[in-house]
Design an enzyme around this catalytic site. Sequence first.
Site, PDB file in Angstrom:
ATOM      1  N   GLU A  58      18.288   6.066   4.772  1.00  0.00           N
ATOM      2  CA  GLU A  58      18.486   6.329   3.342  1.00  0.00           C
ATOM      3  C   GLU A  58      19.836   5.792   2.867  1.00  0.00           C
ATOM      4  O   GLU A  58      19.925   5.173   1.788  1.00  0.00           O
ATOM      5  CB  GLU A  58      18.394   7.837   3.069  1.00  0.00           C
ATOM      6  N   HIS A 213      -7.593   1.449  -3.608  1.00  0.00           N
ATOM      7  CA  HIS A 213      -6.702   0.317  -3.323  1.00  0.00           C
ATOM      8  C   HIS A 213      -7.461  -0.823  -2.649  1.00  0.00           C
ATOM      9  O   HIS A 213      -7.228  -1.997  -2.965  1.00  0.00           O
ATOM     10  CB  HIS A 213      -5.545   0.779  -2.435  1.00  0.00           C
ATOM     11  N   HIS A 275       3.371  -5.913   4.891  1.00  0.00           N
ATOM     12  CA  HIS A 275       2.515  -5.696   3.722  1.00  0.00           C
ATOM     13  C   HIS A 275       3.353  -5.742   2.440  1.00  0.00           C
ATOM     14  O   HIS A 275       2.953  -6.358   1.442  1.00  0.00           O
ATOM     15  CB  HIS A 275       1.819  -4.339   3.864  1.00  0.00           C
TER      16      HIS A 275
END
EC number: 1.17.99.9
Length: 311
Positions: A58, A213, A275
Amino acid sequence: MQRFIKWLAVITSLDLLIVLLGGALVTKTGSGQGCGKSWPLCNGEFVPSNLSMETIIELSHRLTSGSAGILVTLLCILSWKYYKHVRETKTLAILSFVFLVAQALMGAAAVVWGQMPAVLAIHFGISLISFASVILLTCLIFEIDQKFDARSLIMDKKMKFHIYGVTIYSYIVVYTGALVRHERASLACPDFPLCSKNRPMPTQLHEWVQMGHRVAAMLIFAWILYAMILAIRHYKQQPVVYWGWIISFILVTLQAIVGILVVFTNASLSMALLHSLFISCLFAVLCYLVMLGTRSKVNAKEAASTSKQTK
C-alpha cells in the site's frame, strides 16, 4: 529542452503504468488497509514502524502515485508551453492532470471512509483515462503522427463509428472487470466458458458478476476482430489505422487468453497483473485511434477546401 520533455514523457508514462498495476496489486492482495484508515500518513506515521507485506504494498502504491502526480504536473506544464501548436496538447494535458487528481482523491476516500465495490471499480477506470492521456501526449511529443502521416488521414463514417463505439464499450468492459476484482468474484465460476459444468447459468451475485464480465469480453473480442478485418480490407494505405486495429486485436487476444488463465491458475498474481497490463495498453491504442478519428473530420474539411480553391 525538447530532449528533456521526451525523457519526462517516457518516465511519466511508465510511472502511471506502475500506478495502474500497483492498484491492481493492492486489490488482489487485499492491501487496501495496509496503512489503516490513515491518509496521507501510514498508520498515523510518516514512516511506519511496523512493515507488514500489506503495508509495504500500500505504501509503495501511494509513493508511486505521488511521484506520478509530480511528473504529470511537470509534463503538462512543459507540453503546454512547448507543444501548444499541436491541437490536442491542451486537452490531453488537462485530462491527464484532472483524472490523476480524481483517482488520487478517490483512493484516499476509499482508505479513510471505505467504498462499495461498485464505486471502487470506477477507480481503475479513472486511472486508465489519465494513463491513456499521457500516452497520447507522449505520442505527440515524439511526433508519431509524422512517421505515420496521420495528419492527412481521412476515415469514413463506418470506421469512425467502430473506433468510437469500441473505445466507449471497452470502458464498460474495464468496469465489469474491475467489479469482478473488487467483488472478489475472480473464481466465482471455476469453469470456462460456462460458469460450471453442473450449473451453466449463474445462481448468485458473484457468479453473475463473473459471467457478465465474460459476456462483455467476448463481445469486445468479436467487435475488434470485425473492425480489424475492415481495416485490413480498406485501410492498407493508411498504416496507422491498419496497424492500430491489428495491434488492438493482438492485445485483446492476449487479454482473453490471460483472462481464461486467471480461472485455471486459481487467480494467480502474475495472471491478474498481466490482465491489467494488456487492457491498459489496449485502451491507450484505442484512444489514439479516437484522436485520429477526431482529426479525420478536420482533415476532410481541409481537403475539400483545398479542392475548391484549386478549381
